[in-house]
Scaffold this motif. Structure first.
Motif, short mmCIF file in Angstrom:
data_model
loop_
_atom_site.label_atom_id
_atom_site.label_comp_id
_atom_site.label_asym_id
_atom_site.label_seq_id
_atom_site.Cartn_x
_atom_site.Cartn_y
_atom_site.Cartn_z
N ILE A 118 -5.37 1.15 -2.69
CA ILE A 118 -6.74 1.08 -2.86
C ILE A 118 -7.36 2.50 -2.76
O ILE A 118 -8.20 3.23 -3.47
N ALA A 119 -6.80 2.94 -1.49
CA ALA A 119 -7.22 4.49 -1.15
C ALA A 119 -6.91 5.28 -2.28
O ALA A 119 -8.03 6.30 -2.61
N ALA A 120 -5.72 5.42 -2.92
CA ALA A 120 -5.43 6.31 -3.79
C ALA A 120 -6.21 6.13 -5.24
O ALA A 120 -6.77 7.25 -5.67
N SER A 121 -6.33 4.96 -5.36
CA SER A 121 -7.47 4.65 -6.80
C SER A 121 -8.61 5.09 -6.35
O SER A 121 -9.26 5.80 -7.23
N VAL A 136 -3.14 3.12 -13.70
CA VAL A 136 -2.15 1.86 -13.18
C VAL A 136 -0.79 2.61 -12.35
O VAL A 136 -0.91 3.84 -12.27
N GLY A 137 -0.25 1.70 -11.64
CA GLY A 137 0.84 2.09 -11.13
C GLY A 137 0.75 1.73 -9.45
O GLY A 137 -0.26 1.93 -8.80
N ALA A 138 1.95 1.69 -8.84
CA ALA A 138 2.06 1.50 -7.40
C ALA A 138 2.09 2.95 -6.68
O ALA A 138 2.51 2.93 -5.51
N SER A 139 2.08 3.98 -7.44
CA SER A 139 2.55 5.24 -6.86
C SER A 139 1.65 5.58 -5.66
O SER A 139 2.29 6.05 -4.62
N GLY A 140 0.29 5.19 -5.62
CA GLY A 140 -0.63 5.53 -4.50
C GLY A 140 -0.10 4.71 -3.21
O GLY A 140 0.02 5.21 -2.22
N ALA A 141 0.13 3.31 -3.50
CA ALA A 141 0.71 2.50 -2.46
C ALA A 141 2.21 3.07 -1.95
O ALA A 141 2.28 3.11 -0.76
N ILE A 142 3.07 3.51 -2.79
CA ILE A 142 4.35 4.04 -2.42
C ILE A 142 4.08 5.06 -1.63
O ILE A 142 4.96 5.67 -1.02
N ALA A 143 3.30 5.92 -2.19
CA ALA A 143 3.00 7.31 -1.43
C ALA A 143 2.78 6.91 0.14
O ALA A 143 3.29 7.72 1.01
N TRP A 182 9.81 13.57 -4.73
CA TRP A 182 8.99 12.49 -5.24
C TRP A 182 7.40 13.10 -5.48
O TRP A 182 6.99 12.54 -6.47
N LEU A 183 7.21 13.69 -4.35
CA LEU A 183 5.74 14.00 -4.29
C LEU A 183 5.59 14.98 -5.36
O LEU A 183 4.44 14.86 -6.32
N LEU A 184 6.16 15.99 -5.47
CA LEU A 184 6.26 17.08 -6.56
C LEU A 184 6.15 16.37 -8.04
O LEU A 184 5.42 16.80 -8.57
N LEU A 185 7.09 15.37 -8.11
CA LEU A 185 7.13 14.69 -9.34
C LEU A 185 5.93 13.91 -9.98
O LEU A 185 5.35 14.04 -11.02
N GLN A 186 5.50 13.52 -8.80
CA GLN A 186 4.00 12.88 -8.83
C GLN A 186 2.83 13.80 -9.41
O GLN A 186 2.12 13.59 -10.43
N VAL A 187 2.83 14.86 -8.65
CA VAL A 187 1.92 15.87 -8.99
C VAL A 187 2.05 16.56 -10.42
O VAL A 187 0.85 16.59 -11.03
N PHE A 188 3.25 16.91 -10.86
CA PHE A 188 3.30 17.19 -12.26
C PHE A 188 3.42 16.12 -13.25
O PHE A 188 3.10 16.62 -14.36
N ALA A 189 3.77 15.12 -12.96
CA ALA A 189 3.39 14.00 -13.83
C ALA A 189 2.16 13.38 -14.11
O ALA A 189 1.93 12.76 -15.01
N ALA A 190 1.46 13.60 -13.29
CA ALA A 190 0.07 13.11 -13.04
C ALA A 190 -0.89 13.34 -14.53
O ALA A 190 -1.32 12.26 -15.10
N PRO A 191 -0.76 14.65 -14.89
CA PRO A 191 -1.78 14.94 -15.99
C PRO A 191 -1.02 14.09 -17.44
O PRO A 191 -1.80 13.75 -18.13
N SER A 192 0.10 13.82 -17.37
CA SER A 192 0.55 13.38 -18.62
C SER A 192 0.89 11.75 -18.48
O SER A 192 1.56 11.36 -19.33
N SER A 193 0.77 11.19 -17.35
CA SER A 193 0.91 9.69 -17.26
C SER A 193 -0.52 9.05 -17.04
O SER A 193 -1.55 9.51 -16.84
N LEU A 194 -0.29 7.52 -16.63
CA LEU A 194 -1.11 6.62 -16.44
C LEU A 194 -1.23 6.60 -14.92
O LEU A 194 -1.96 5.41 -14.65
N GLY A 195 -0.53 6.91 -14.15
CA GLY A 195 -0.69 6.58 -12.75
C GLY A 195 0.45 6.65 -12.05
O GLY A 195 0.79 6.37 -10.98
#
Length: 195
Positions: A118-121, A136-143, A182-195
């Protein structure tokens, strides 16, 4: 260079029921998502966190709206943008979630996981309040789970499958390296993905 985490060197004392339920839940929701009309786009509109809906800047037509926009802050953590998105998130949850659940206990882990999602969203909504793109995605919860793991087990080792051009190796590396990647992957993937 490419590496894929396989498992950590921490054995939980109890069976990670909640972690497995979250993984199972995400997989089941993804199957429903794939089976829904319009290649899952309608399902995304109904259950993803859409900043403009949450901030009240737009609304969905009554016949499409399935839940209140605020509830989408939770439901969106069970949606994923594709097989790779789902697989990557569930792999990290499987490797690191069991130990965090073991230390926190089942109820606190559920609350922690959902609050992190919820906080990430909400952070995304705060930065993009008028955006109509489904989040979409569990990335925030998993972070959040990965941050907790790093704080609880700062010296843990993670077994990874590593490929460097044609050199293939199984090695243990510190958890903070795997989690940082993993964090770097999220940062670089964020502009091109849905969450």
């Amino acid at each position: 260079m490419f590496f894929l985490p396989l498992y950590d060197d921490n054995e939980p004392e109890s069976w990670p029921v909640v972690t497995w339920l979250f993984i199972f839940g995400c997989i089941i929701v993804f199957i429903f998502q794939l089976a829904s009309p319009y290649d899952g786009r309608l399902f995304m509109l109904q259950y993803a966190a859409i900043p403009a809906l949450i901030t009240g800047q737009t609304t969905l037509p009554h016949e499409i709206a399935a839940i209140p926009p605020e509830l989408s802050l939770v439901t969106s953590t069970f949606l994923h943008g594709g097989w790779l998105h789902l697989g990557g998130n569930m792999l990290y949850l499987w490797i690191f979630g069991d130990n965090v659940e073991d230390k926190m206990g089942a109820i606190r882990f559920i609350v922690f996981y959902l609050l992190c999602g919820i906080a990430a969203s909400l952070a995304h909504v705060a930065v993009n309040p008028g955006d109509a793109t489904p989040l979409v995605g569990a990335s925030g919860a998993i972070a959040g789970v990965l941050a907790a793991y790093l704080l609880i087990f700062p010296r843990a080792k993670v077994r990874v499958f590593m490929v460097i051009i044609i050199f293939i190796r199984w090695i243990y590396i510190p958890a903070f390296v795997v989690l940082g990647a993993w964090l770097l992957l999220q940062v670089f993937a964020a502009p091109s993905s849905l969450g």
